[in-house]
Design a protein around this motif. Sequence first.
Motif, PDB file in Angstrom:
ATOM      1  N   VAL A 126      30.644  63.486  36.487  1.00 17.62           N
ATOM      2  CA  VAL A 126      31.141  64.031  37.742  1.00 17.62           C
ATOM      3  C   VAL A 126      31.301  65.551  37.634  1.00 17.62           C
ATOM      4  O   VAL A 126      31.849  66.066  36.664  1.00 17.62           O
ATOM      5  N   GLN A 127      30.807  66.220  38.634  1.00 19.48           N
ATOM      6  CA  GLN A 127      30.926  67.676  38.700  1.00 19.48           C
ATOM      7  C   GLN A 127      31.731  68.032  39.945  1.00 19.48           C
ATOM      8  O   GLN A 127      31.220  68.009  41.051  1.00 19.48           O
ATOM      9  N   LEU A 128      33.013  68.332  39.762  1.00 19.09           N
ATOM     10  CA  LEU A 128      33.868  68.734  40.879  1.00 19.09           C
ATOM     11  C   LEU A 128      34.008  70.256  40.877  1.00 19.09           C
ATOM     12  O   LEU A 128      34.082  70.886  39.819  1.00 19.09           O
ATOM     13  N   THR A 129      34.052  70.809  42.097  1.00 23.61           N
ATOM     14  CA  THR A 129      34.341  72.231  42.188  1.00 23.61           C
ATOM     15  C   THR A 129      35.819  72.435  41.830  1.00 23.61           C
ATOM     16  O   THR A 129      36.631  71.488  41.873  1.00 23.61           O
ATOM     17  N   PRO A 130      36.190  73.656  41.453  1.00 21.27           N
ATOM     18  CA  PRO A 130      37.611  73.888  41.127  1.00 21.27           C
ATOM     19  C   PRO A 130      38.553  73.474  42.256  1.00 21.27           C
ATOM     20  O   PRO A 130      39.617  72.889  41.996  1.00 21.27           O
ATOM     21  N   GLN A 131      38.189  73.767  43.502  1.00 15.78           N
ATOM     22  CA  GLN A 131      39.068  73.405  44.606  1.00 15.78           C
ATOM     23  C   GLN A 131      39.128  71.890  44.792  1.00 15.78           C
ATOM     24  O   GLN A 131      40.202  71.329  45.057  1.00 15.78           O
ATOM     25  N   ALA A 164      42.067  66.870  44.407  1.00 10.20           N
ATOM     26  CA  ALA A 164      42.095  65.499  43.903  1.00 10.20           C
ATOM     27  C   ALA A 164      43.309  65.274  43.011  1.00 10.20           C
ATOM     28  O   ALA A 164      43.961  64.208  43.056  1.00 10.20           O
ATOM     29  N   THR A 165      43.659  66.268  42.183  1.00 12.31           N
ATOM     30  CA  THR A 165      44.814  66.131  41.289  1.00 12.31           C
ATOM     31  C   THR A 165      46.103  66.016  42.086  1.00 12.31           C
ATOM     32  O   THR A 165      46.975  65.180  41.795  1.00 12.31           O
ATOM     33  N   LEU A 166      46.244  66.844  43.113  1.00 13.96           N
ATOM     34  CA  LEU A 166      47.456  66.777  43.947  1.00 13.96           C
ATOM     35  C   LEU A 166      47.521  65.457  44.716  1.00 13.96           C
ATOM     36  O   LEU A 166      48.615  64.875  44.864  1.00 13.96           O
ATOM     37  N   ALA A 167      46.365  64.989  45.209  1.00 10.97           N
ATOM     38  CA  ALA A 167      46.362  63.713  45.922  1.00 10.97           C
ATOM     39  C   ALA A 167      46.712  62.574  44.985  1.00 10.97           C
ATOM     40  O   ALA A 167      47.443  61.621  45.365  1.00 10.97           O
ATOM     41  N   ALA A 168      46.240  62.635  43.724  1.00 10.23           N
ATOM     42  CA  ALA A 168      46.562  61.594  42.746  1.00 10.23           C
ATOM     43  C   ALA A 168      48.059  61.570  42.422  1.00 10.23           C
ATOM     44  O   ALA A 168      48.612  60.531  42.051  1.00 10.23           O
ATOM     45  N   HIS A 187      47.460  76.403  51.377  1.00  8.06           N
ATOM     46  CA  HIS A 187      47.165  77.203  52.563  1.00  8.06           C
ATOM     47  C   HIS A 187      45.868  76.740  53.229  1.00  8.06           C
ATOM     48  O   HIS A 187      45.011  77.536  53.621  1.00  8.06           O
ATOM     49  N   LEU A 188      45.732  75.432  53.363  1.00  9.44           N
ATOM     50  CA  LEU A 188      44.584  74.825  54.023  1.00  9.44           C
ATOM     51  C   LEU A 188      45.098  73.911  55.127  1.00  9.44           C
ATOM     52  O   LEU A 188      46.242  73.452  55.092  1.00  9.44           O
ATOM     53  N   SER A 189      44.218  73.612  56.099  1.00 15.97           N
ATOM     54  CA  SER A 189      44.601  72.649  57.114  1.00 15.97           C
ATOM     55  C   SER A 189      44.472  71.241  56.541  1.00 15.97           C
ATOM     56  O   SER A 189      43.709  70.986  55.591  1.00 15.97           O
ATOM     57  N   ALA A 190      45.217  70.313  57.135  1.00 16.77           N
ATOM     58  CA  ALA A 190      45.140  68.919  56.685  1.00 16.77           C
ATOM     59  C   ALA A 190      43.720  68.376  56.878  1.00 16.77           C
ATOM     60  O   ALA A 190      43.230  67.560  56.067  1.00 16.77           O
ATOM     61  N   ARG A 191      43.033  68.825  57.935  1.00 14.77           N
ATOM     62  CA  ARG A 191      41.664  68.371  58.179  1.00 14.77           C
ATOM     63  C   ARG A 191      40.730  68.834  57.063  1.00 14.77           C
ATOM     64  O   ARG A 191      39.854  68.096  56.620  1.00 14.77           O
ATOM     65  N   THR A 192      40.917  70.094  56.596  1.00 15.08           N
ATOM     66  CA  THR A 192      40.088  70.608  55.494  1.00 15.08           C
ATOM     67  C   THR A 192      40.318  69.805  54.224  1.00 15.08           C
ATOM     68  O   THR A 192      39.376  69.460  53.501  1.00 15.08           O
ATOM     69  N   VAL A 193      41.573  69.487  53.947  1.00 15.47           N
ATOM     70  CA  VAL A 193      41.891  68.668  52.766  1.00 15.47           C
ATOM     71  C   VAL A 193      41.210  67.307  52.877  1.00 15.47           C
ATOM     72  O   VAL A 193      40.619  66.799  51.912  1.00 15.47           O
ATOM     73  N   SER A 194      41.291  66.704  54.061  1.00 15.41           N
ATOM     74  CA  SER A 194      40.650  65.408  54.275  1.00 15.41           C
ATOM     75  C   SER A 194      39.156  65.478  54.044  1.00 15.41           C
ATOM     76  O   SER A 194      38.543  64.587  53.443  1.00 15.41           O
ATOM     77  N   GLY A 195      38.534  66.581  54.510  1.00 12.91           N
ATOM     78  CA  GLY A 195      37.097  66.756  54.300  1.00 12.91           C
ATOM     79  C   GLY A 195      36.737  66.849  52.826  1.00 12.91           C
ATOM     80  O   GLY A 195      35.734  66.274  52.375  1.00 12.91           O
ATOM     81  N   HIS A 196      37.551  67.566  52.072  1.00 14.71           N
ATOM     82  CA  HIS A 196      37.282  67.672  50.631  1.00 14.71           C
ATOM     83  C   HIS A 196      37.403  66.311  49.963  1.00 14.71           C
ATOM     84  O   HIS A 196      36.576  65.944  49.113  1.00 14.71           O
ATOM     85  N   LEU A 197      38.442  65.551  50.299  1.00 13.27           N
ATOM     86  CA  LEU A 197      38.601  64.233  49.688  1.00 13.27           C
ATOM     87  C   LEU A 197      37.463  63.297  50.082  1.00 13.27           C
ATOM     88  O   LEU A 197      37.054  62.429  49.290  1.00 13.27           O
TER      89      LEU A 197
END
Length: 929
Positions: free
Chosen positions: A860-865, A870-874, A887-897
Amino acid sequence: MTAERGRPEHRRAASDLTGRSSELDLIRAVIENSGRLDSSLTLFGEPGVGKSALLDAAADLALANGMRTLRAAGAEFEANIAFAGLNQLLVPLAPMFPQLDSSHESALRVALGFGDGPTPSRLLIATATLSLLLLAAHDQTLVVLVDDTQWLDDASADVLAFVARRVADTAVRVLTAVRTTEQPPAGDVNSLTIHSLDDAAAESLLIGRYPDLAEPVRRRIVTEAQGNPLALVELPAMLTPDRYPSADALPAVLPLSERLSRTFASRISALAPETRDLLLLLALGGSGQVLSDEGVVGPGAAAQLDIAEHERIVVVDRQHAVVFRHPLVRSAVVELAGAEARRRAHRALAKGRALDPGHRAWHLADASFGPDEEVASLLQREAIQALKRGDPTAAVAAMTRSADLSPDLQHRSQRLAATAYFAAEVMGDLQSVSSLLSDARRVNAGVGSVAAASAAASLLLYSDGDVISAYRVISAALRVPDVEPAAEEVNSAIWILSLTVALNGRKEMWDSYRELVERYRDMLPESVLIRSEIATNPATASPEALATLDRQIAALATERDPGQIIRVAYVANDVDRLADLREPLLRVWREGRQAGAVASVTNALMLLCGESYLAGRWDDTLRFAEEGLELVEAYGYLEFVWYLKYSKALAAAALGQQDVAEEPLEWMLSWSLPRQAFIVPQHVYRVRTLAAIGRGDYETAYAEAVRVSPRGVEGGTAQQLQLFVAYDLVEAAVRTGRTEQARGFVDAMLRMGIAKISSRWSLLVAAAQGLVSGGEVASAHFERALAAAPEELWPFERARVLLAYGEHLRRERATVESRVRINAALTIFDRLRAAPWAERARNEMSATGLSRRQADASQVQLTPQELQIATLAASGLTNKAIGERLHLSARTVSGHLYHVFPKLGVTARAGLRDALTALGEQHDDPEFP
């Protein structure tokens, strides 16, 4: 823009075109940009079917909508003159040239003959043309109309096609017409086939034009015309009641083409001699530009042009460009004039003030009554220039005509032979080669020439791979005493000789080749001299030779001569520099396909196979090889078959497709050995070596690698080590316990100095040192290897080195470091779809203590962000809480996950902790959860 002329009285409104309502609707959609079509349309149809009339209608529609128009027409007499059509089209816009940027202005001025300088690239000319048209359309929609594009020169046709594909959503419209009797080719520009009129429409047209025509005569004309509008309009003029009072009096047979030719001839014959003379100049000159040169057309040209327009022979458009109403009119003008009148017209045209050397040479040739050495020499120079600008068809035509005009039999024979060489080396027309050589011998049977030897050797080499015969023919010609061939002939001969010698591969032939290069050194270009040094033994090439090659490669960015690109590329291939030639080779491939230059295209495809393989684009390797095989089998270039099959086999071996890789190899052996093409078996053994390593059969790999260099193992040292299996030989020797032999091979690599050739060989030599070393010394070699080449280059070799390094680290019990290297190798192998090596990497990963599932997860190759989110969600944070912290929107976080979950192989947040733990084990990082 020039002032508009009044519309000629004979032009009919678009609505009056009988039976063409649907075609007119489509044209209107393009002109008015109604959304039904893009901004370009090509009309296809047979001669006389009405394409020109539809373009006239398009011009009327443009005029009615307040638009500008530009018109041009292809001329078969100018088909060999590069950019003649573009010149005709863009001359009215010349005052706008200074508004372009300097590179575009310069490119257009040079291409159109208004300025001096090196020939610009066709892409630059095309983008300059597009920029100019967009500039002209800035304030007023511009409609470009080009008739008879089948007779445009190739360069102009390419530029026009480029423009037509790029005018969507602009204020430029492009409508072209192509005369064809075949199904039009599929393409990405809208096309419309113009069919003949049905009987009802044909009869309606006749009634509208000739209401007094007797019904039986009308029916006969409808039958004979077969829906051809031009025949329907013109035939009645020859079938008047005074000549044919009844239908019974009509001729039994009315051959359509003959009847139309007679019709045009009769109308032209009725004109005054002065008018016919002007029409002849216009027909042979290819456009109305000749009208601007009073020294050619004389002071009374304007009055004669008015007469020709009134008689409906020509049309003068709004920009004062002259267009013949139909190509058959132009042909009839030329045929009716007579030979002496045509020669006189060509002599006049050759004096044109703005004429370029190519046009002048052709006009002088057509004006010649008999042999003329001065004109023959001009055409020979034009042929060479045509080759350099990538126009092989024009080159062959010019050299053939040069031979025809040669008064000296020896010169004629040599020029025929040179034409044969062009046909073999560029066009791929081996049948013409044989015929031209026969003509050359028949003209001057007692005199041989280097040019004839080059053509004959090409024929022997390409048609059947007869290496020895080709070598003997060319070397014998170069060794004839007291012969002083031209520099171009020597250059061509040495090139063919190098191909035969490289295919044979024996030292004696290389020595002979070097001797002949030295004999003619003062006549040879730098590229040939560099090839003689590098190709003989890349490992001994001097730094100066490599630096010179790099300068030559850099110069190819703007090179138009496909021969120069291919010759430099062959040298670059020996020293791992093909990556720098990808774009020039793709240009040769694309432009050669359009020009019908089969040999140039095939050479480019073979070189692209090699470049794509080393770059890890193995699908491209297979695609290029397949296209090349189709070409060579269709045109009889059998000598190229083996390399294209080899390219497919090598890619298949890397992919792990063992049966596919093996399938062509026996054929390659049986083809090559009787021909003494000894380099071919070495390529066979290379494929088998790679395939055996892939499946883990190192004993077979060692045996096959040693066969590449029969004297490669003598007393445990390498006396003659072939470069392309050097690393494979070391790996196979190490894997089979032949450690001392492996060290001998590595010592040989170091003595040969092959690391200096390229970063790839720096990578592989250092890695080979790592394979035969142990402990920290081995690690240092592997680290040096990986640092030797950029990460994006040589992906397959890099992955193999990473895997070998990871295996070494595992044996040294550096588990975490081992996993990092093996995982990096596995990532590359999976991307390349190198299945056997990917399997080996997974097995090695398992040997470090990871399960197969963990091994796959470790890729797995994850970007730093992504890793941070993922670590915070875990840890249990919600998307909103994560967003506030980062300092991100909840929608942006959802998109990353949304992207992280499939990368980690989980479907919900609950699986994140375990997946990240497995990923953390790879890094041995306490910061992972």
